[in-house]
Write an enzyme that holds these catalytic residues in place. Structure first.
Site, PDB file in Angstrom:
ATOM      1  CB  CYS A 183       5.275   6.794   0.655  1.00  0.00           C
ATOM      2  SG  CYS A 183       3.543   7.282   0.753  1.00  0.00           S
TER       3      CYS A 183
ATOM      4  CG  HIS B 130       5.578   2.720  -0.495  1.00  0.00           C
ATOM      5  ND1 HIS B 130       5.114   2.683   0.793  1.00  0.00           N
ATOM      6  CD2 HIS B 130       4.730   3.541  -1.185  1.00  0.00           C
ATOM      7  CE1 HIS B 130       4.045   3.458   0.886  1.00  0.00           C
ATOM      8  NE2 HIS B 130       3.792   3.984  -0.307  1.00  0.00           N
TER       9      HIS B 130
ATOM     10  CG  ASN C 243       0.201   3.922   0.710  1.00  0.00           C
ATOM     11  OD1 ASN C 243       1.062   4.017   1.587  1.00  0.00           O
ATOM     12  ND2 ASN C 243       0.249   4.595  -0.411  1.00  0.00           N
TER      13      ASN C 243
END
Ligand code: UT7
Length: 321
Positions: free
Chosen positions: A115, A248, A278
């Protein structure tokens, strides 16, 4: 001095939004109330079977080229951040270069920092451009995480989605990218991963995401706060001078906790986790593209991008847009 500057952004999410209630209808033992309350996620997108990460990445790259008024042949460096490559090799970046019709010559490679991948890739591209070796970099974060979701594990399968975001960096006389800071701490390698690999004609291990959610949560909040302050101090910019904070997009509670610690009001935070879930390496460029396209991010504004994830990895890129 040569600097790098953002000259175009793009994004692509596949198919129709899939709501929390749609997941309940698919038989997952969860609720809209739990997901919205614990994560802020309301929708995500999933690619159809057979649609690959490079295909999503190519759509996002084409969108960014159009925004920048450039052709594929104008790009002399292509970097794709992904955890879900189309295949073991060639790299997803090489497959995107082919799909875009880029002429032979420009380097193309993948970056794997989960990520944090986009922030890592942007940092690398910035350094290439500042060195004078390259002038226009296409940097993409792209994922088909639906390929590695265990639908029997409600603790993870509801959190993730598919998508791609792209950003073109070009050489400029004024920055652009003001500061970059990336880090890793492998002592936490076990908190989040997909422990699988092809071997001897078989898949060894478990080809699904496993995660210690609470451990990741705590590590993420601390890492994001520290690396935000690090990047801001490198550029002598205070949190008060920050126009947009784009962390993020994993969980709105993580985002709120970091913003609170930094003293950044939620009005200055770009949040897309509600609509994208996500999307790992795609989350930051997708969120940036949304805020550029809807007119929130304006030229000259300070934007702080942040990634955090498996490895354990984390980082920040501070921009003057
Ligand atoms: O990209 C970076 C990677 N990921 C992250 O940043 C994620 C970081 N972690 C998190 O976002 C949170 O830890 C989660 C959203 C994953 C979980 O939230 P939590 O508040 O830490 O919940 P929990 O794991 O402690 O579970 C609380 C309860 C449990 O039930 P009991 O034992 O209290 O009865 C779980 O079984 O919630 C239950 N639960 C669910 N309930 C409904 C877990 N998943 C679900 C679900 N729907 N999908």
């Amino acid at each position: 001095m040569i600097f790098s500057k953002v000259v175009g952004t793009g994004g692509y999410v596949p198919g129709k939004p899939v709501s929390n209630d749609d997941l309940v209808a698919r038989g997952i033992e969860t609720s809209d109330e739990w997901m919205a309350g614990r994560t802020g996620i309301r929708f995500r997108h999933f690619a159809d079977a057979g649609v690959t990460t490079s295909q999503l990445a190519t759509r996002a790259a084409q969108d960014a080229l159009q925004a920048a008024g450039l052709q594929a042949a104008d790009i002399d460096l292509l970097v794709v951040a992904t955890t879900t490559p189309d295949m073991v090799f060639p790299s997803t970046a090489c497959l995107v270069a082919r799909a875009l019709g880029m002429p032979a010559g420009a380097p193309a490679f993948d970056v794997q920092a989960v990520c944090s991948g986009f922030v890592y890739a942007l940092t690398i591209a910035d350094k290439f451009i500042r060195s004078g070796s390259h002038r226009r970099a296409m940097v993409i974060g792209a994922e088909t995480l639906s390929n590695i979701l265990n639908w029997e594990d409600r603790g993870t399968c509801v959190l993730f989605g598919d998508g791609a975001g792209a950003m073109i960096l070009a050489a400029a006389e004024q920055p652009g990218v003001l500061a970059t800071a990336i880090h890793a701490d492998s002592t936490h390698a076990g908190v989040l991963g997909v422990d699988a690999r092809p071997s001897g004609g078989k898949m060894l291990g478990v080809p699904f995401i496993t995660m210690d959610g609470q451990a990741v949560f705590k590590l993420a909040v601390r890492a994001l706060e520290e690396v935000a302050l690090e990047a801001l101090s490198m550029a002598s910019i205070s949190t008060a001078d920050l126009d947009w904070f784009i962390p993020h997009q994993a969980n709105s509670r993580i985002i709120q906790a970091v913003a609170k610690r930094l003293g950044v009001e939620m009005e200055r935070v770009v949040v897309t986790v509600d609509r994208h879930g996500n999307t790992s390496a795609a989350s930051v460029p997708l969120a940036m593209n949304v805020a550029v396209r809807d007119g929130r991010i304006q030229p000259g504004q300070h934007v702080l991008l942040q990634g955090v994830g498996g490895g354990f990895t984390w980082g920040s890129v501070l921009l003057r847009y």
